[in-house]
Design a protein around this motif. Structure first.
Motif, PDB file in Angstrom:
ATOM      1  N   CYS A 200      84.313  18.755 -40.598  1.00 34.30           N
ATOM      2  CA  CYS A 200      82.924  19.091 -40.872  1.00 34.30           C
ATOM      3  C   CYS A 200      82.103  18.770 -39.634  1.00 34.30           C
TER       4      CYS A 200
ATOM      5  N   ALA B 253      81.288  20.428 -47.300  1.00 38.60           N
ATOM      6  CA  ALA B 253      82.225  19.310 -47.290  1.00 38.60           C
ATOM      7  C   ALA B 253      82.819  19.097 -48.668  1.00 38.60           C
TER       8      ALA B 253
ATOM      9  N   THR C 240      82.176   6.737 -46.112  1.00 36.33           N
ATOM     10  CA  THR C 240      81.518   7.693 -46.987  1.00 36.33           C
ATOM     11  C   THR C 240      81.428   7.130 -48.396  1.00 36.33           C
TER      12      THR C 240
ATOM     13  N   PRO D 228      80.149  13.624 -43.668  1.00 37.61           N
ATOM     14  CA  PRO D 228      81.326  13.954 -42.887  1.00 37.61           C
ATOM     15  C   PRO D 228      82.570  13.321 -43.481  1.00 37.61           C
ATOM     16  N   VAL D 229      83.632  14.047 -43.466  1.00 41.29           N
ATOM     17  CA  VAL D 229      84.881  13.534 -43.991  1.00 41.29           C
ATOM     18  C   VAL D 229      85.930  13.797 -42.934  1.00 41.29           C
ATOM     19  N   SER D 230      85.701  13.286 -41.734  1.00 45.91           N
ATOM     20  CA  SER D 230      86.530  13.718 -40.626  1.00 45.91           C
ATOM     21  C   SER D 230      87.743  12.838 -40.390  1.00 45.91           C
TER      22      SER D 230
ATOM     23  N   CYS E  98      85.192  22.215 -45.566  1.00 52.95           N
ATOM     24  CA  CYS E  98      85.553  21.379 -44.437  1.00 52.95           C
ATOM     25  C   CYS E  98      85.823  19.974 -44.925  1.00 52.95           C
ATOM     26  N   GLY E  99      86.489  19.187 -44.088  1.00 52.19           N
ATOM     27  CA  GLY E  99      86.839  17.831 -44.487  1.00 52.19           C
ATOM     28  C   GLY E  99      88.033  17.364 -43.689  1.00 52.19           C
TER      29      GLY E  99
ATOM     30  N   ARG F 239      86.231   8.257 -44.258  1.00 52.74           N
ATOM     31  CA  ARG F 239      86.237   8.455 -45.693  1.00 52.74           C
ATOM     32  C   ARG F 239      85.756   7.194 -46.398  1.00 52.74           C
TER      33      ARG F 239
END
Ligand SMILES: *[C@@H]1O[C@H](CO)[C@@H](O)[C@H](O)[C@H]1NC(C)=O
Ligand SMILES: *[C@@H]1O[C@H](CO)[C@@H](O)[C@H](O)[C@H]1NC(C)=O
Ligand SMILES: *[C@@H]1O[C@H](CO)[C@@H](O)[C@H](O)[C@H]1NC(C)=O
Ligand SMILES: *[C@@H]1O[C@H](CO)[C@@H](O)[C@H](O)[C@H]1NC(C)=O
Ligand SMILES: *[C@@H]1O[C@H](CO)[C@@H](O)[C@H](O)[C@H]1NC(C)=O
Length: 862
Positions: free
Chosen positions: A462, A434, A493, A483-485, A454-455, A490
């Motif tokens: 991710c 990530a 996070t 996870p930064v989906s 991923c992100g 975000r």
């Protein structure tokens, strides 16, 4: 003054084209009145001819056509024994040309007309001035060639013609005057070769020929004479070719050698490693080949080392270890091998650029020791392996470029600690996992070309970290899994990272932040717990009254509770050796400054409270008043001070825009304030500051100086203090004896004060000076210029422009005072009492502070 004389001469016009008759008349007239002129008629005529040449009548209005008051009231003219000895009109907007008649001022020692718009050619007659020591015509529009006979003026010491439009070759013999020590011809259109005869001079200290069209080879007979004074040689930005002369190595006084942007070829000669005083070596953008002599990296004084854009090869030697280095630029060569672990020993390094080479291997973890590093540029090499976690320790970092390498694995979350980072690039590697949720929002192109990232879009999502993820190896299991989906994700996070990283990230937010999470009555807070800095102990302390901590007020205008303090809106103002300072806005809109003391350096609570009580009682208009302290339930310590809206002197002096002037009057006021504050500490409180610099002299809205950070050492444990002494960021302000004794004294405070005064006079920051051209520190530089009787050149152009003779006198006196304060011998420095007395002599009106300091509490008696 001579009023009668003035009357006497009033009726005498001096027309441009006088007839023989009037000329004769004047001549008789003058012979009668010559005794009443300050200087000879010849000199008056010469000055008036100069005035006509400059066609700037308003500036020279005091140059009265009657010839009266040359020495007493003509701006820029100074006399000695009835003759004009100095002509100083820098930055006065003069145009026109410099008249040949200047050659009739035969007593002239100094001519300082720089930073004007004077055109025409350099008068040939200057070469005939028998006493001329300094000629400063830089930053004008002079054309034509340099008069060959300038070398005939046997007293000449400094010749500065830089930044004009001069053409032609450099005449032979310019360096002949036996005391010539500075020649600066940079920034002209000179062509031809290096003046070979200059290498014979035993007095030349500084040679600058940069930015011309010079060509040919550099001379290689630097061993022709035994003793040489040469310290600075700059031939950058020309067309010199051939090799670097090996004999330059015998010029062991050399501190600066710059030859960037030329066409030099061949190897860097081994002989250069004899230059054991060399601080600056700049050979960038030439065609140099071969290995870099390994001892060059370890020259004992080297601070700036730049050989980028050549064709050099070979490895960086493991002996690399000159802890003095601040800049190491090796980019765009063919260097190879791995970067030695010893790079971590370059503890003063600020900029490391080794991009565009063939370096391989992994990045050594020792790199994390370089806590001052601001630029780390590694792009386009063959580095491989993990990005070390320790990169996150480089908290000063502004730019990090690792693009086009073979780094693999995930990016460490520790990178989120790099709050000053503004430029970041890891594109085209083999990184995976990530992308850390950087608050800086770097461009997507900074991450492209890594198949495993991923992100958020454009990167693949991710895998959700709560779900078991069989495709990920267990080794990766603890990092890179946030996870930064989506945008919403975000944010959450960020919250998670807050808790994980604590203070480091929280500093960025201007939201309502509490200094610590203290929820005294959770019902008051409608169930929403504020976000906090310190993750420690927050859950357990929710309900207990005594967990609120102890807030003690000293005398001051503001009243607030611990709750108010802890839930103020906070913004980081800066960091010092003792801790971090915040600008905190209380609920009622009042602003305070809060210093959060570092953990583990403060004495026990009892001792602390007794010492802080003393500090809290101290009141002086030029000391930043301590208004309160707070001792939290988990031993967090906060000190509350008045907030100073104009920030620090350092920031004000060096970071302001051109629209914010800092006049001589204000500088005097700041100087006096700082002197009085420090004097009070010394005399009335018996406190040594130990860390005075322009950074901890603060300015209130009326530009009153307030010294901060005083007495804090009393709150610290002795162990912490000895540690702080070794690392405190007062480089440039520290008295030379402290390197040995490590124990600050009144006299070392006086030294620091002297540097601050020099800073105010010259407009130059002490560190800026030491890392740049001359390789000298501010005190050294100023004294070297003054020694050459060339004093007015050191002043900040901003204050010298338009200064009255009276103000120039004040500056001169302050400069003398500053130089006594920075005497290398501590015993020769004055006490602050003496300094204050002398300042009062220089400016009697500063004796009593004009403003009554209502906000400073009752205890202002001295
Ligand atoms: C110049 O001198 C004349 C006669 O002495 C005087 O009237 C005049 O005011 C002076 N001008 C300046 C600018 O001092
Ligand atoms: C990266 O590593 C691969 C495989 O070892 C190699 O083929 C490639 O040339 C390397 N790329 C760079 C830029 O060093
Ligand atoms: C440097 O980073 C490592 C790993 O992130 C950490 O364990 C260590 O304490 C840090 N060192 C310093 C001096 O901050
Ligand atoms: C990229 O990294 C993976 C492991 O993360 C490794 O298996 C692979 O060989 C690397 N590819 C290159 C081109 O180096
Ligand atoms: C990062 O580096 C790559 C490759 O050198 C470049 O194309 C890209 O524009 C850079 N992105 C940023 C944000 O600097």
């Amino acid at each position: 003054m001579m009023a009668g004389n003035e009357l006497h001469l009033k009726t005498r016009p001096i027309p441009g084209g006088a007839t023989l008759f009037t000329t004769l008349l004047i001549a008789t007239f003058v012979s009668l009145s010559v005794a009443q002129l300050d200087v000879s008629q010849v000199e008056v005529d010469a000055l008036l001819a100069i005035k006509r040449g400059f066609n700037s009548l308003s500036v020279l209005a005091s140059w009265n056509d009657s010839g009266v008051g040359v020495c007493s009231s003509w701006v820029g003219v100074r006399c000695l024994n009835g003759t004009v000895f100095s002509l100083g009109l820098p930055g006065k907007g003069l145009g026109g040309f410099l008249a040949e008649e200047i050659g009739n001022l035969t007593g002239l020692r100094k001519i300082s007309l720089h930073d004007n718009a004077i055109g025409g050619s350099v008068p040939w007659s200057l070469g005939a001035l028998p006493a001329l020591r300094g000629l400063a015509l830089f930053s004008n529009q002079l054309t034509g060639s340099i008069p060959q006979n300038l070398g005939n003026s046997s007293s000449l010491q400094q010749l500065d013609l830089k930044d004009n439009l001069l053409t032609g070759p450099i005449p032979i013999g310019l360096a002949l005057p036996p005391r010539m020590n500075l020649i600066d011809l940079s920034g002209n259109r000179l062509w031809g070769g290096f003046p070979y005869d200059w290498i014979q001079s035993s007095s030349l200290e500084s040679v600058n020929l940069a930015r011309n069209f010079l060509s040919g080879t550099l001379p290689d007979q630097w061993n022709a004479i035994n003793s040489s004074a040469l310290r600075t040689l700059d031939v950058s930005d020309n067309y010199f070719s051939g090799s670097i002369p090996p004999t330059l190595g015998v010029r062991s006084n050399l501190t600066t050698f710059r030859a960037r942007n030329n066409q030099l070829s061949g190897n860097i000669p081994d002989e250069l490693v004899q230059l054991n005083q060399l601080k600056v070596l700049d050979l960038a953008n030439n065609s140099l080949t071969g290995d870099v002599p390994s001892s060059l990296y370890t020259l004992p004084s080297i601070t700036y080392f730049n050989v980028e854009r050549n064709s050099l090869q070979g490895p960086i030697p493991p002996s690399l270890g000159a802890a003095t280095l601040t800049t190491l630029h090796l980019s765009s060569n063919n260097l190879s091998g791995s970067v030695p672990e010893q790079i971590g020993g370059l503890s003063n390094l600020i900029s490391l650029n080794i991009s565009n080479n063939s370096f391989s291997g992994s990045l050594p973890r020792g790199i994390g020791n370089l806590t001052l590093l601001q630029y780390l540029l590694l792009a386009n090499n063959s580095f491989e392996g993990d990005v070390p976690e320790e990169v996150g320790n480089l908290t000063s970092l502004r730019a990090l470029d690792m693009s086009r390498n073979n780094f693999s694995g995930p990016l460490p979350m520790s990178l989120l600690q790099l709050t000053k980072l503004t430029s970041f690039n890891v594109s085209y590697n083999n990184l995976s996992g990530a992308i850390p949720p950087f608050p800086q929002a770097f461009d997507d192109s900074a991450f492209l070309g890594n198949p495993g990232f991923c992100g958020v879009s454009p990167f693949p999502l991710c895998p959700d970290f709560t779900a078991p993820s069989p495709s990920l190896s267990p080794a990766n299991g603890t990092r890179g899994l946030i996870p930064v989906s989506s945008k919403g994700h975000r944010l959450s996070t960020v919250a998670i990272v807050f808790i994980a990283l604590g203070a480091a990230l929280a500093l960025l937010l201007l939201l309502c932040l509490c200094f610590f999470v203290v929820v005294r009555r959770s019902d008051d807070k409608k169930g929403s717990a504020p976000m906090g800095f310190s993750s420690k102990g927050m859950e357990s302390s929710m309900d207990s009254e005594e967990m609120v901590g102890k807030l003690v007020h000293f005398d001051g205008p503001l009243a607030f509770s611990a709750d108010h303090l802890l839930c103020a809106t906070a913004e980081v103002l800066g960091k010092s050796a003792y801790g971090t300072v915040y600008k905190a806005t209380l609920e009622d809109g009042n602003i305070i400054a809060v210093k959060r003391l570092r953990e583990g350096i403060v004495k026990g609570q009892k001792e602390f409270e007794s010492e802080v009580g003393t500090l809290g009682k101290m009141r002086h208009p030029n000391l930043l008043a301590l208004r309160a302290y707070y001792w939290g339930p988990k031993d967090e310590k906060l000190l509350v001070f008045d907030y100073m809206s104009c920030g620090s002197l350092a920031a004000f002096l060096h970071a302001r825009g051109p629209e914010t002037p800092l006049t001589w009057e204000t500088r005097m006021k700041v100087t006096m304030g700082a002197a009085k504050g420090l004097g009070y500490l010394h005399e009335s409180q018996n406190i040594i500051h130990g860390n005075l610099s322009a950074t901890n002299i603060l300015l209130d809205a009326r530009m009153n100086a307030k010294i901060s950070d005083y007495g804090l050492s009393r709150l610290m444990t002795p162990q912490a203090m000895s540690g702080l002494m070794a690392t405190a960021g007062t480089l440039g302000y520290r008295a030379p004896e402290l390197a040995k004794t490590k124990k600050p004294t009144r006299k070392s405070d006086v030294y620091s004060f002297g540097i601050v005064l020099l800073e105010l006079l010259t407009g130059k920051a002490p560190v800026e000076q030491s890392s740049s051209d001359s390789g000298m520190d501010l005190a050294e530089w100023v004294s070297s210029v003054v020694k050459e009787e060339w004093t007015s050149e050191v002043f900040d152009v901003e204050i010298i422009k338009g200064a009255s003779p009276h103000q120039e006198e004040e500056m001169m006196n302050c400069l003398q005072l500053a130089l006594v304060c920075v005497n290398t011998s501590a015993t020769s420095r004055p006490e602050m009492e003496d300094v204050i007395r002398q300042l009062e002599e220089i400016r009697p009106d500063l004796r009593s502070s004009p403003e009554s300091e209502l906000t400073s509490g009752p205890d202002t008696k001295r």
